[in-house]
Design a protein around this motif. Structure first.
Motif, PDB file in Angstrom:
ATOM      1  N   SER A 162      15.382  13.245  -5.454  1.00  0.00           N
ATOM      2  CA  SER A 162      16.309  14.633  -5.653  1.00  0.00           C
ATOM      3  C   SER A 162      15.338  15.576  -5.388  1.00  0.00           C
ATOM      4  N   PHE A 163      14.119  15.534  -5.076  1.00  0.00           N
ATOM      5  CA  PHE A 163      13.071  16.365  -4.509  1.00  0.00           C
ATOM      6  C   PHE A 163      13.007  16.590  -2.887  1.00  0.00           C
ATOM      7  N   GLU A 164      14.099  15.897  -2.457  1.00  0.00           N
ATOM      8  CA  GLU A 164      13.813  15.772  -0.865  1.00  0.00           C
ATOM      9  C   GLU A 164      14.008  17.110  -0.306  1.00  0.00           C
ATOM     10  N   GLU A 165      14.858  17.829  -1.003  1.00  0.00           N
ATOM     11  CA  GLU A 165      14.985  19.339  -0.200  1.00  0.00           C
ATOM     12  C   GLU A 165      13.399  20.161  -0.553  1.00  0.00           C
ATOM     13  N   GLU A 166      13.179  19.926  -1.660  1.00  0.00           N
ATOM     14  CA  GLU A 166      11.774  20.792  -2.021  1.00  0.00           C
ATOM     15  C   GLU A 166      10.718  20.276  -1.167  1.00  0.00           C
ATOM     16  N   PHE A 167      10.921  18.988  -0.935  1.00  0.00           N
ATOM     17  CA  PHE A 167       9.626  18.400   0.044  1.00  0.00           C
ATOM     18  C   PHE A 167       9.682  19.128   1.561  1.00  0.00           C
ATOM     19  N   GLY A 168      10.885  19.182   1.886  1.00  0.00           N
ATOM     20  CA  GLY A 168      10.907  19.844   3.429  1.00  0.00           C
ATOM     21  C   GLY A 168      10.441  18.842   4.279  1.00  0.00           C
ATOM     22  N   ARG A 169      10.877  19.326   5.385  1.00  0.00           N
ATOM     23  CA  ARG A 169      10.721  18.446   6.784  1.00  0.00           C
ATOM     24  C   ARG A 169       8.981  17.981   7.132  1.00  0.00           C
ATOM     25  N   ASP A 170       8.325  18.945   6.599  1.00  0.00           N
ATOM     26  CA  ASP A 170       6.916  18.962   7.030  1.00  0.00           C
ATOM     27  C   ASP A 170       6.047  18.402   6.008  1.00  0.00           C
ATOM     28  N   ALA A 171       6.628  18.044   4.939  1.00  0.00           N
ATOM     29  CA  ALA A 171       5.876  17.618   3.993  1.00  0.00           C
ATOM     30  C   ALA A 171       5.307  16.216   4.161  1.00  0.00           C
ATOM     31  N   ARG A 172       4.135  16.135   3.611  1.00  0.00           N
ATOM     32  CA  ARG A 172       3.347  14.929   3.861  1.00  0.00           C
ATOM     33  C   ARG A 172       2.840  14.328   2.380  1.00  0.00           C
ATOM     34  N   LEU A 173       3.283  13.320   2.012  1.00  0.00           N
ATOM     35  CA  LEU A 173       3.419  12.797   0.586  1.00  0.00           C
ATOM     36  C   LEU A 173       2.494  11.870   0.608  1.00  0.00           C
ATOM     37  N   LEU A 174       1.585  11.720  -0.429  1.00  0.00           N
ATOM     38  CA  LEU A 174       0.761  10.621  -1.082  1.00  0.00           C
ATOM     39  C   LEU A 174       1.373  10.200  -2.417  1.00  0.00           C
ATOM     40  N   ILE A 175       2.103   9.202  -2.782  1.00  0.00           N
ATOM     41  CA  ILE A 175       2.731   8.740  -3.778  1.00  0.00           C
ATOM     42  C   ILE A 175       1.828   7.506  -4.396  1.00  0.00           C
ATOM     43  N   PHE A 176       1.295   7.735  -5.906  1.00  0.00           N
ATOM     44  CA  PHE A 176       0.471   6.760  -6.334  1.00  0.00           C
ATOM     45  C   PHE A 176       1.064   5.636  -7.258  1.00  0.00           C
ATOM     46  N   ARG A 177       1.285   4.435  -7.058  1.00  0.00           N
ATOM     47  CA  ARG A 177       1.520   3.434  -8.247  1.00  0.00           C
ATOM     48  C   ARG A 177       0.576   2.876  -8.679  1.00  0.00           C
ATOM     49  N   ARG A 178       0.649   2.294  -9.800  1.00  0.00           N
ATOM     50  CA  ARG A 178      -0.363   1.488 -10.468  1.00  0.00           C
ATOM     51  C   ARG A 178      -0.558   0.081 -10.002  1.00  0.00           C
ATOM     52  N   MET A 179       0.485  -0.674  -9.767  1.00  0.00           N
ATOM     53  CA  MET A 179       0.472  -2.192  -9.168  1.00  0.00           C
ATOM     54  C   MET A 179       0.880  -2.012  -7.852  1.00  0.00           C
ATOM     55  N   GLN A 180       0.263  -3.097  -7.023  1.00  0.00           N
ATOM     56  CA  GLN A 180       0.548  -3.634  -5.601  1.00  0.00           C
ATOM     57  C   GLN A 180       2.034  -3.754  -5.602  1.00  0.00           C
ATOM     58  N   VAL A 181       2.591  -4.414  -6.533  1.00  0.00           N
ATOM     59  CA  VAL A 181       3.828  -5.013  -6.281  1.00  0.00           C
ATOM     60  C   VAL A 181       4.929  -3.679  -6.295  1.00  0.00           C
ATOM     61  N   GLY A 182       4.438  -2.826  -7.051  1.00  0.00           N
ATOM     62  CA  GLY A 182       5.199  -1.360  -7.391  1.00  0.00           C
ATOM     63  C   GLY A 182       4.982  -0.822  -6.175  1.00  0.00           C
TER      64      GLY A 182
END
Ligand code: AMP
Length: 403
Positions: free
Chosen positions: A262-282
């Protein structure tokens, strides 16, 4: 409130026999230039070619004691210019002899490559040979290079121990030992290897130790293996973190994906995202889910082959890849410019990890956004983080929960 700064003097006891010099950035008019320091001609040229005119705060603070041959203990983060801070005095001191004169120990393969690249840039014109040795690649190329003669070795402790055991690497004549991100190396389980390596180096050496935090083992290293080091604490995260807008969102575990999308719009086209997850499988699962949704997203974790990790980081660094999903360990020490959003899809388990993670964005005076998802069971972690970072971490509501 100013609680964002990890002020080392108050949070971590300063070990005995240490001179403390806390330095903050001077206003531009007073900033020294590299040419103010007694550096060799070709090194000054390489620094200029790299596009650096003024030393960063950590560089300005460590150059004088290091050029004097002193030991230093530096508390600074990746992104502060710390590689050049130890690289410049090292390159200034060594001559190309083909006998290893300096060894740099780093926690991860990625950091190994990054440090090697930076040193190579600064060693242009010096004739010095630099070799990186890390696991996950074949040793043959490293043998050949070591036989031909290497002046500076950058390596992960495990692989360095391998080479020492095989007799392919000699470090009994090193003049300089650098431990980069010592606390991270401790976390990964390299403590014993590091001490074994240190014991194989001459007593008459200059030892530079960098660590963002000061757990007991790091304090012991300072006492045991350093000689009245100058302690330099750079509050670099302060500048970085202060420009990060920090929000947290309560979210039911099952709604996380929808909440993120639901944040797609807020991120915009030029966003560069770094997403953290706890586990490799996640990490893998989210990479698949986002790919299915049409995002250019890839996973980065320690369970992947080295070649794949390298390819992914390169794609992310050069902008071909906009979304990277990573575990803490895989993202450690990564210096990627222009990350616009750090998303803690899984909450970090302690405040230090939180600060490390969100410090990946808002580099070099840019602003960034850090979003943290707080699931049903995450409140103890949230409380600990809030206690450390204070009011700048603000609650917000996911668009999917707004009505
Ligand atoms: P590091 O903290 O060593 O990972 O460095 C972070 C980034 O800052 C790297 O991309 C360096 O190339 C860059 N850098 C280091 N020193 C300087 C300087 N004095 N001026 C401008 N950029 C620098």
């Amino acid at each position: 409130m100013d609680t964002l700064t990890l002020t080392p003097e108050s949070d971590f006891p300063t070990p005995p026999e240490t001179t403390t010099a806390t330095t903050t950035a001077a206003p531009p008019a007073e900033r020294p230039r590299f040419s103010d320091f007694p550096l060799r001609e070709e090194l000054l040229r390489a620094i200029e070619a790299a596009g650096y005119t003024h030393p960063t705060p950590i560089q300005a603070a460590v150059l004088p004691p290091l050029l004097d041959g002193r030991d230093i203990f530096g508390q600074a983060q990746t992104g502060s210019g710390k590689t050049a801070a130890f690289g410049i005095p090292t390159i200034n001191r060594l001559r190309p002899t083909g006998v290893v004169g300096a060894i740099v120990l780093v926690p991860t393969r990625e950091l190994c490559r990054q440090v090697t690249d930076e040193l190579e840039k600064l060693a242009q014109g010096s004739g010095l040979h630099i070799l990186s040795v890390y696991g996950g690649t074949r040793m043959r190329g490293q043998f050949t290079a070591l036989e031909r003669g290497v002046d500076i070795v950058v390596g992960t402790p495990g692989r360095v121990i391998d080479h020492l055991g095989r007799g392919t690497l000699q470090i009994d004549r090193v003049k300089i030992v650098i431990l980069d991100e010592a606390d991270e190396m401790l976390d990964i389980g390299f403590a014993e290897d590091i001490e074994r390596i240190l014991r194989r180096t001459p007593r008459e050496r200059q030892t530079m130790l960098f660590s963002a935090t000061m757990p007991g083992w790091v304090q012991r290293l300072v006492r045991r293996y350093q000689r009245s080091p100058v302690h330099i604490a750079i509050e670099s995260e302060h500048a970085t973190v202060a420009t990060v807008a920090q929000r947290y969102y309560e979210v039911a575990e099952r709604d996380k994906l929808e909440g993120f999308l639901s944040f797609e719009e807020e991120f915009g086209r030029d966003a560069r995202l770094l997403i953290f997850r706890r586990m490799q499988v996640g990490v893998d699962r989210l990479a698949q889910q986002l790919t299915r949704e049409g995002w250019l997203a890839q996973a980065l974790h320690g369970g992947m082959a080295q070649a794949d990790r390298t390819r992914t980081i390169d794609a992310y660094r050069n902008g071909d890849l906009r979304v990277l999903i990573a575990t803490n360990v895989a993202a450690r020490g990564l210096d990627i410019p222009d990350i616009t959003h750090v998303i803690n899809y899984d909450i970090p388990q302690n405040p230090e990890e939180y600060i490390h993670r969100i410090g990946r964005t808002a580099r070099a005076g840019k602003t960034g956004v850090a979003m943290t998802f707080v699931g049903e069971w995450d409140y103890p972690y949230l409380e600990a983080i809030k206690a450390q970072v204070g009011d700048v971490l603000q609650p917000a509501t996911l668009p999917i929960y707004q009505r």
